[in-house]
Motif scaffolding. Sequence first.
Motif, PDB file in Angstrom:
ATOM      1  N   ARG A 144      20.044 -64.111   3.383  1.00 40.69           N
ATOM      2  CA  ARG A 144      21.057 -63.771   2.724  1.00 40.69           C
ATOM      3  C   ARG A 144      21.748 -62.234   3.354  1.00 40.69           C
ATOM      4  O   ARG A 144      22.912 -62.164   2.913  1.00 40.69           O
ATOM      5  CB  ARG A 144      21.501 -63.146   1.064  1.00 40.69           C
ATOM      6  CG  ARG A 144      20.192 -64.585   0.128  1.00 40.69           C
ATOM      7  CD  ARG A 144      21.737 -64.861   0.506  1.00 40.69           C
ATOM      8  NE  ARG A 144      23.243 -64.976   0.402  1.00 40.69           N
ATOM      9  CZ  ARG A 144      23.963 -65.742   0.968  1.00 40.69           C
ATOM     10  NH1 ARG A 144      23.895 -66.858   1.500  1.00 40.69           N
ATOM     11  NH2 ARG A 144      25.588 -65.799   0.323  1.00 40.69           N
ATOM     12  N   GLU A 145      21.723 -61.371   4.246  1.00 40.35           N
ATOM     13  CA  GLU A 145      21.617 -60.541   5.283  1.00 40.35           C
ATOM     14  C   GLU A 145      23.002 -60.546   5.668  1.00 40.35           C
ATOM     15  O   GLU A 145      23.545 -59.875   5.353  1.00 40.35           O
ATOM     16  CB  GLU A 145      20.002 -59.731   5.794  1.00 40.35           C
ATOM     17  CG  GLU A 145      19.402 -58.864   4.903  1.00 40.35           C
ATOM     18  CD  GLU A 145      17.650 -58.935   5.416  1.00 40.35           C
ATOM     19  OE1 GLU A 145      17.206 -58.128   5.025  1.00 40.35           O
ATOM     20  OE2 GLU A 145      17.921 -58.944   6.597  1.00 40.35           O
TER      21      GLU A 145
ATOM     22  N   GLU B 286      24.256 -60.066  -5.987  1.00 46.77           N
ATOM     23  CA  GLU B 286      24.400 -60.550  -4.679  1.00 46.77           C
ATOM     24  C   GLU B 286      26.203 -59.953  -4.804  1.00 46.77           C
ATOM     25  O   GLU B 286      26.937 -59.040  -4.185  1.00 46.77           O
ATOM     26  CB  GLU B 286      24.589 -61.140  -3.661  1.00 46.77           C
ATOM     27  CG  GLU B 286      25.623 -60.835  -2.180  1.00 46.77           C
ATOM     28  CD  GLU B 286      24.627 -62.777  -1.970  1.00 46.77           C
ATOM     29  OE1 GLU B 286      25.500 -63.400  -1.553  1.00 46.77           O
ATOM     30  OE2 GLU B 286      23.660 -62.832  -2.027  1.00 46.77           O
TER      31      GLU B 286
ATOM     32  N   PRO C 225      24.568 -50.584   5.139  1.00 48.81           N
ATOM     33  CA  PRO C 225      23.219 -50.622   4.890  1.00 48.81           C
ATOM     34  C   PRO C 225      22.494 -50.847   3.321  1.00 48.81           C
ATOM     35  O   PRO C 225      21.736 -51.688   3.133  1.00 48.81           O
ATOM     36  CB  PRO C 225      22.351 -50.101   5.652  1.00 48.81           C
ATOM     37  CG  PRO C 225      23.057 -49.857   6.418  1.00 48.81           C
ATOM     38  CD  PRO C 225      24.030 -49.018   5.959  1.00 48.81           C
TER      39      PRO C 225
ATOM     40  N   PHE D 148      17.704 -57.135  -0.325  1.00 49.78           N
ATOM     41  CA  PHE D 148      17.544 -59.101  -0.186  1.00 49.78           C
ATOM     42  C   PHE D 148      16.966 -60.137   0.334  1.00 49.78           C
ATOM     43  O   PHE D 148      16.418 -59.420   1.313  1.00 49.78           O
ATOM     44  CB  PHE D 148      19.556 -59.450  -0.529  1.00 49.78           C
ATOM     45  CG  PHE D 148      20.367 -58.746  -1.117  1.00 49.78           C
ATOM     46  CD1 PHE D 148      20.494 -59.798  -2.455  1.00 49.78           C
ATOM     47  CD2 PHE D 148      20.322 -57.587  -0.550  1.00 49.78           C
ATOM     48  CE1 PHE D 148      21.253 -59.023  -3.430  1.00 49.78           C
ATOM     49  CE2 PHE D 148      21.253 -56.748  -2.240  1.00 49.78           C
ATOM     50  CZ  PHE D 148      21.978 -57.376  -3.438  1.00 49.78           C
TER      51      PHE D 148
ATOM     52  N   PRO E 144      16.146 -62.182   3.448  1.00 49.74           N
ATOM     53  CA  PRO E 144      16.376 -62.379   4.899  1.00 49.74           C
ATOM     54  C   PRO E 144      17.799 -63.300   5.005  1.00 49.74           C
ATOM     55  O   PRO E 144      19.077 -63.189   5.781  1.00 49.74           O
ATOM     56  CB  PRO E 144      15.534 -62.854   5.868  1.00 49.74           C
ATOM     57  CG  PRO E 144      14.068 -62.191   5.617  1.00 49.74           C
ATOM     58  CD  PRO E 144      14.735 -62.765   3.698  1.00 49.74           C
TER      59      PRO E 144
ATOM     60  N   VAL F 162      23.122 -53.757   1.912  1.00 53.84           N
ATOM     61  CA  VAL F 162      22.562 -55.556   1.751  1.00 53.84           C
ATOM     62  C   VAL F 162      20.853 -54.816   1.623  1.00 53.84           C
ATOM     63  O   VAL F 162      20.604 -55.951   2.111  1.00 53.84           O
ATOM     64  CB  VAL F 162      22.972 -55.910   3.213  1.00 53.84           C
ATOM     65  CG1 VAL F 162      24.643 -55.809   3.019  1.00 53.84           C
ATOM     66  CG2 VAL F 162      22.466 -54.966   4.545  1.00 53.84           C
ATOM     67  N   THR F 163      20.658 -53.745   1.918  1.00 56.79           N
ATOM     68  CA  THR F 163      18.797 -54.346   1.969  1.00 56.79           C
ATOM     69  C   THR F 163      17.929 -54.489   0.593  1.00 56.79           C
ATOM     70  O   THR F 163      19.036 -54.120  -0.141  1.00 56.79           O
ATOM     71  CB  THR F 163      18.501 -52.819   2.755  1.00 56.79           C
ATOM     72  OG1 THR F 163      18.912 -51.540   1.403  1.00 56.79           O
ATOM     73  CG2 THR F 163      18.319 -52.300   3.906  1.00 56.79           C
TER      74      THR F 163
ATOM     75  N   ILE G 162      26.763 -59.210   4.533  1.00 53.28           N
ATOM     76  CA  ILE G 162      27.680 -59.067   5.758  1.00 53.28           C
ATOM     77  C   ILE G 162      28.969 -59.072   6.518  1.00 53.28           C
ATOM     78  O   ILE G 162      29.738 -57.954   6.520  1.00 53.28           O
ATOM     79  CB  ILE G 162      26.948 -57.726   7.363  1.00 53.28           C
ATOM     80  CG1 ILE G 162      25.175 -57.411   6.581  1.00 53.28           C
ATOM     81  CG2 ILE G 162      27.397 -57.096   7.649  1.00 53.28           C
ATOM     82  CD1 ILE G 162      24.283 -57.092   8.103  1.00 53.28           C
TER      83      ILE G 162
ATOM     84  N   VAL H 264      20.229 -54.155   9.820  1.00 50.88           N
ATOM     85  CA  VAL H 264      19.754 -54.403   8.791  1.00 50.88           C
ATOM     86  C   VAL H 264      18.598 -55.882   9.109  1.00 50.88           C
ATOM     87  O   VAL H 264      17.985 -56.307   8.398  1.00 50.88           O
ATOM     88  CB  VAL H 264      20.847 -55.055   8.163  1.00 50.88           C
ATOM     89  CG1 VAL H 264      20.156 -56.045   6.601  1.00 50.88           C
ATOM     90  CG2 VAL H 264      21.676 -54.096   7.604  1.00 50.88           C
ATOM     91  N   LYS H 265      18.914 -56.228  10.521  1.00 47.55           N
ATOM     92  CA  LYS H 265      17.621 -57.337  11.187  1.00 47.55           C
ATOM     93  C   LYS H 265      17.078 -57.208  12.362  1.00 47.55           C
ATOM     94  O   LYS H 265      16.236 -57.881  12.459  1.00 47.55           O
ATOM     95  CB  LYS H 265      18.767 -58.234  11.599  1.00 47.55           C
ATOM     96  CG  LYS H 265      20.202 -59.563  11.015  1.00 47.55           C
ATOM     97  CD  LYS H 265      19.116 -60.141  10.331  1.00 47.55           C
ATOM     98  CE  LYS H 265      18.567 -60.476   9.789  1.00 47.55           C
ATOM     99  NZ  LYS H 265      17.929 -61.322   8.668  1.00 47.55           N
TER     100      LYS H 265
END
Length: 314
Positions: A59-60, A137, A49, A55, A57, A52-53, A64, A194-195
Amino acid sequence: MPSGLVALLDDVSVIARAAAASLDDVGAGVAKAGTKAAGVVIDDAAVTPGYVTGFTPDRELPMIWKITKGSFRNKLLILLPIALLLSAFLPQAITPILMLGGLYLAFEGAEKVIEKLGGEKHGETLEDPIADPASFEKTRVSGAVRTDLILSAEIMAIALNEVSDETLLARAVTLAVVGIAITVAVYGAVALIVKMDDVGLHLTKKASSAAQATGRFLLRAMPVVLTVLGSVGTLAMLWVGGGIILHGLEELGVPAPAHVAHNIQHMLADAAGPLGPVAGWLAYAVASAIVGLVLGAVVAVAVHFVAKARGKAH
């Protein structure tokens, strides 16, 4: 003719029983390997995590998914063939290769500790102005896939060790099943983590007061969860990396460092009474993390020194 048919049916029956037995062996191997690799799986879920944190939402989940595809490639197209070839022709090379991977994990963890303590940062971070978001990214995804390669190598090595007495086909099927199952589990969990804030925000807009309360709880909990996971991820790199190195040294005939760690583990486990297993595990994890931090810091200092020297030379 009937006797020939009976013989054929007998042959089919024997083949079917053999196939069923092979499937049972594969199932048992998958279960054993999955259990033994659980610690590394948790480390993998804790580390990812952080990549990807921060960025947007939108692109998350794409990030992943890119990391997930990279993990499948790591396990099935790179590590699976290498593991089978090494186990068949050069099994003595597996331990040194794993130790190099452990040293890389220790280096990554030590770099994060150095950055947290105010040391020089290694590359662009989320705190810096991002000049090229797409390039940044890509860099983060590449870093996550590289870290996954090391953790996946440890997972596949554990799985291979559990089925080393099986046939080549059984080993291949077991490693493939373990690789696919663990990848789906890890990155499915990462996606949910992440979500979490997006789910919480959605729930706060519902008419139900219970849904709104749940949504507010998720929104408040998300920063805490990410902070804890970030710390756990850094510690995981250190203790897994250090643990791989300790175990590797023991395998190569240098048992003293691992024996010291195990002695500390047993001493604290005996002193903790009913909590002995937990205390023992924590003691060994801390000892491994210290080894990882020291070795990783040495590598980090060396890498930074070489980078500065090359910069001055240019």
